[in-house]
Enzyme design. Sequence first.
Site, PDB file in Angstrom:
ATOM      1  N   MET A 209     -16.276  65.223  21.529  1.00  0.00           N
ATOM      2  CA  MET A 209     -15.336  66.110  22.220  1.00  0.00           C
ATOM      3  C   MET A 209     -14.040  66.150  21.424  1.00  0.00           C
ATOM      4  SD  MET A 209     -15.951  64.880  26.172  1.00  0.00           S
ATOM      5  CE  MET A 209     -14.985  66.176  26.917  1.00  0.00           C
ATOM      6  N   HIS A 210     -13.538  67.359  21.191  1.00  0.00           N
ATOM      7  CA  HIS A 210     -12.261  67.461  20.471  1.00  0.00           C
ATOM      8  C   HIS A 210     -11.411  68.646  20.924  1.00  0.00           C
ATOM      9  CE1 HIS A 210     -14.564  70.464  18.229  1.00  0.00           C
ATOM     10  NE2 HIS A 210     -13.423  70.934  17.791  1.00  0.00           N
ATOM     11  N   ARG A 211     -11.989  69.557  21.707  1.00  0.00           N
ATOM     12  CA  ARG A 211     -11.225  70.747  22.087  1.00  0.00           C
ATOM     13  C   ARG A 211     -10.103  70.385  23.049  1.00  0.00           C
ATOM     14  NH1 ARG A 211     -13.152  75.024  19.740  1.00  0.00           N
ATOM     15  NH2 ARG A 211     -15.279  74.885  18.949  1.00  0.00           N
TER      16      ARG A 211
END
Length: 364
Positions: A209-211
Amino acid sequence: MIRLTLVAGARPNFMKIAPLIHQIQQKQKEGKAVAFRLIHTGQHYDKNLSDTFFEELNIPKPNANLQVGGGTQAEQTAGIMIGFEKELAENPSDLVIVVGDVTSTMACSIVAKKANVKVAHIEAGIRSFDLTMPEEINRMVTDSITDYFFTTSSYANDNLKKAGIEADRIFFVGNIMIDSLVKNLERIEEPSFFKELQLSDKKYLVLTMHRPANVDNKENLQQYLDNITAFAKDFTILFPVHPRTKPVIEAIGKNYPNLELVEPQPYLKFIYLLKNAAGVITDSGGITEEATYLHIPCITLRENTERPETCVLGSNVLVGNDFKALEENILKIKENNWKKVQIPELWDGHTAERIVKILFDLKY
């Protein structure tokens, strides 16, 4: 002599640039009059997120590193534009080649066009139609001024044609990131923690996850982690944590027994983890492509995707923040009941060859 400038700025760019460099180097060996400069904008500045890729993917160190580093979208864009303007002034180019949809892609395209240098965009035409995503702005701006469009799918072709781009400037070449995947599958490496954590093939899930919408908000991230760890209680969940996500997880302050946090992984080790996982839960577009090629079940924590072929043909399913859909799809992975997967057209490991052949046919 054709002078090419290749721009890479963030982790996904390197997997797209590497096959291109190898093909250009092959043409140089064959005596073709072509030279290239590799420019690293420094947009990703964590060593695990960039430096290791030059060695792993067997590409030369960049001719210049603009060392932009962190900052807001505006600060990064401005820093890249200032640095790249100087680079182009000192090292004239016939064609600037940008890849993907990161800030560097857009910023360097603008600088090149204002310097009257032609631009080619690899992975042109993909659209999520979600203007809350910074990447969507980057794609739209880049494609509005690009000269030559290299596309991954018929969806991308259609998007460009609907925007009024002439067909003779659109080249359907396939997915260049798959070139890197195909070339390196025999070289993947087991991470040192694999045995330490007692992981075994198809008994764990990879989570990435990075958004900003998913990880910058503590409540959102906690809700995802609470639900994912509960629904996937029969799996170890391996989470390579992006540097800026770490403090948010620490602020949550919860212990999830089946969640293992690890450092961001170099390319060859990450592909090992992906290839041997039971499935992947992600908000990354690129990982949906790799999972599709590897036939790994992929659950995407987004409401939309700029890569619809990964859902229509591939292994990808969009769940957004629908936790019932998330639970149902994790159950399908557990029961080995995933949908049938097809690899999209021209995702065959030969995209860079097709691009370089076209580059020699263009008028400079």
